[in-house]
Design a protein around this motif. Structure first.
Motif, short mmCIF file in Angstrom:
data_model
loop_
_atom_site.label_atom_id
_atom_site.label_comp_id
_atom_site.label_asym_id
_atom_site.label_seq_id
_atom_site.Cartn_x
_atom_site.Cartn_y
_atom_site.Cartn_z
N UNK A 169 0.83 -1.20 0.00
CA UNK A 169 0.00 0.00 0.00
C UNK A 169 0.86 1.26 0.00
N UNK A 170 0.27 2.33 -0.51
CA UNK A 170 0.96 3.61 -0.60
C UNK A 170 -0.03 4.75 -0.46
N UNK A 171 0.48 5.95 -0.22
CA UNK A 171 -0.33 7.15 -0.39
C UNK A 171 -0.59 7.30 -1.89
N UNK A 172 -1.85 7.52 -2.31
CA UNK A 172 -2.13 7.61 -3.75
C UNK A 172 -1.19 8.59 -4.46
N UNK A 239 3.44 -3.11 3.67
CA UNK A 239 2.55 -4.24 3.45
C UNK A 239 1.58 -4.28 4.62
N UNK A 240 0.29 -4.18 4.31
CA UNK A 240 -0.75 -4.07 5.31
C UNK A 240 -1.88 -5.05 5.00
N UNK A 241 -2.63 -5.48 6.01
CA UNK A 241 -3.79 -6.34 5.74
C UNK A 241 -4.85 -5.58 4.97
N UNK A 242 -5.37 -6.19 3.90
CA UNK A 242 -6.29 -5.48 3.00
C UNK A 242 -7.60 -5.10 3.69
N UNK A 243 -8.28 -6.08 4.25
CA UNK A 243 -9.68 -5.89 4.65
C UNK A 243 -9.84 -4.95 5.85
N UNK A 244 -9.01 -5.02 6.88
CA UNK A 244 -9.24 -4.10 8.01
C UNK A 244 -9.09 -2.63 7.63
N UNK A 245 -8.29 -2.34 6.60
CA UNK A 245 -8.03 -0.94 6.24
C UNK A 245 -8.71 -0.53 4.95
N UNK A 246 -9.76 -1.26 4.57
CA UNK A 246 -10.44 -0.90 3.32
C UNK A 246 -11.13 0.46 3.42
N UNK A 247 -11.45 0.89 4.66
CA UNK A 247 -12.05 2.23 4.79
C UNK A 247 -11.07 3.32 4.37
N UNK A 248 -9.76 3.06 4.57
CA UNK A 248 -8.74 4.02 4.12
C UNK A 248 -8.55 3.93 2.61
N UNK A 249 -8.78 2.75 2.05
CA UNK A 249 -8.72 2.61 0.59
C UNK A 249 -9.91 3.30 -0.05
N UNK A 252 -9.68 6.99 -0.24
CA UNK A 252 -8.55 7.44 -1.05
C UNK A 252 -7.37 7.95 -0.22
N UNK A 253 -7.28 7.48 1.02
CA UNK A 253 -6.10 7.81 1.83
C UNK A 253 -4.97 6.80 1.61
N UNK A 254 -5.34 5.61 1.15
CA UNK A 254 -4.37 4.58 0.78
C UNK A 254 -4.74 4.01 -0.58
N UNK A 255 -3.75 3.44 -1.23
CA UNK A 255 -3.96 2.79 -2.51
C UNK A 255 -3.13 1.51 -2.54
N UNK A 256 -3.71 0.46 -3.13
CA UNK A 256 -3.00 -0.82 -3.26
C UNK A 256 -2.12 -0.79 -4.50
#
Length: 298
Positions: A169-172, A239-249, A252-256
Motif C-alpha cells: 500500500x501507498x499514499x495515492x 505491506x498491510x492487511x487489506x480488509x481491516x483498512x479498506x475504509x482508508x482505501x 482514497x487515503x491509501x492505494x494498493x
C-alpha cells in the motif's frame, strides 16, 4: 508466621471497633485476640492500630494489611466451597497475549463471548509484538497468545485461526505505478516495515529474502498503526492487511500497489504451552477459532 486466625482477628476488630467486641464475636477472650494481633505485628514489623481508650483505629499501613486479610479469608471460603463440591464465585484469570491487529478487530467479540458463556473467567490481555508475546508465554507470564505463525516448538500447541490477506500500500500517487508491476520496481522506494520482533514483519523479511529483494531504504517501527500513519503520510510503501483498512482505501487515503508475484497471506494462530495446568485455555483457543475475524476494525 502469618495465620488465618490472625487475619480473622484483624478483620473483626476493624469491623466492630474494639478488641473486646471482636473477642465476643469470635467466642474467645480479649487476651487471645490481643495475642494474635501482637504476633501479627511482630511478624510484619510495624503496628496495625493506634490504640486508645475509645477504641482501636487502624494505621494507614494497617488499612493496607486489612485489605489483604479480607482477601485471604475470602480465599479460605472459596477453598471450603470447592471442598464441599459447590460452585465457587472465585474468578479464573486467563492472561492472553495479542498483537495490535487482534486488539483492533475481534478482541471485543471474544471478551463478550467469554463474559456471556463463562462468567467466572476474567481475561487479562497484553498487547505486544509476536516475539515478545512468545517469550512471555514460554516464561509463564502469559497463558495463551494470538500472533502470526513464525515459530514451531515441540512444547507448544498451535491452533490455526485464519489466513490474513496482505497487500502493498501507498499514499495515492506516491509511486505513480498504476498497473501490475514486478516487485523489483518497488525497491527504490522507502519500505515501512514492522520490526524484527513483529510476526508480520518477520514473515515479510523472510519472503523478501526468498525473492532476493533488497530495499534501498527501510524505516522500522514496532507499531502497526504507526506503519499505517506513516504510509498515509506518504513516507514510504508498506505491506498491510487489506480488509481491516479498506475504509482508508475507499476514502482514497491509501492505494494498493498490485504486484507480480502477490504478497503471500500470513497465517495467524493461537499458541499455548502443552504443560499448561488449566483445561479452560484449550477451550478458549477453540472459541478463538470460532470468533476470529480480521476483516472489520472496531
Amino acid at each position: 508466621m502469618l495465620s488465618l486466625r490472625q487475619m480473622e482477628a484483624l478483620v473483626w476488630i476493624a469491623q466492630l471497633g474494639t478488641f473486646e467486641r471482636a473477642a465476643s464475636r469470635l467466642g474467645t477472650s480479649q487476651s487471645a485476640i490481643s495475642k494474635r494481633i501482637n504476633e501479627l505485628e511482630h511478624t510484619i514489623g510495624f503496628p496495625l492500630f493506634e490504640r486508645s481508650q475509645r477504641g482501636s483505629k487502624l494505621t494507614p499501613r494497617g488499612e493496607e494489611v486489612l485489605e489483604v486479610a479480607r482477601k485471604m479469608l475470602l480465599l479460605q471460603d472459596d477453598i471450603a466451597t470447592i471442598k464441599a463440591g459447590r460452585a465457587t464465585t472465585m474468578a479464573k484469570r486467563i492472561r492472553i497475549g495479542i498483537t495490535e491487529l487482534t486488539a483492533m478487530t475481534w478482541l471485543p467479540r471474544l471478551t463478550a463471548a467469554v463474559r456471556d458463556n463463562h462468567p467466572g473467567v476474567v481475561l487479562e490481555p497484553e498487547v505486544a509484538s509476536g516475539r515478545t508475546l512468545y517469550e512471555s508465554l514460554q516464561s509463564g507470564l502469559l497463558d495463551i497468545i494470538v500472533c502470526p505463525e513464525f515459530i514451531r516448538d515441540t512444547n507448544v500447541t498451535i491452533l490455526h485461526l485464519s489466513d490474513v490477506d496482505f497487500a502493498w500500500m501507498e499514499q495515492p500517487g506516491l509511486t505513480g505505478l498504476d498497473e501490475v508491476v514486478p516487485l523489483q520496481e518497488l525497491v527504490s522506494y522507502p519500505l515501512l516495515l514492522q520490526g524484527g520482533r513483529s510476526g508480520a514483519g518477520s514473515h515479510l523479511s523472510k519472503w523478501l529474502l526468498s525473492e532476493r529483494l533488497v530495499f534501498e531504504r527501510v524505516r522500522v517501527t514496532d507499531s502497526l498503526m504507526a506503519t499505517v500513519g506513516m504510509t498515509v503520510a506518504g513516507l514510504g510503501i508498506s505491506h498491510l492487511p487489506r480488509r481491516p483498512f479498506r475504509h482508508l482505501l475507499e476514502s482514497n487515503k491509501l492505494r494498493i500497489i498490485e504486484t507480480k508475484p502477490l504478497l503471500p497471506d500470513i497465517p495467524y494462530v493461537a499458541i499455548l504451552r502443552q504443560d499448561h495446568p488449566s483445561s479452560f485455555v484449550l477451550t478458549l483457543a477453540t472459541m478463538m477459532q470460532e470468533l476470529c475475524d480480521f476483516s472489520e476494525m472496531i
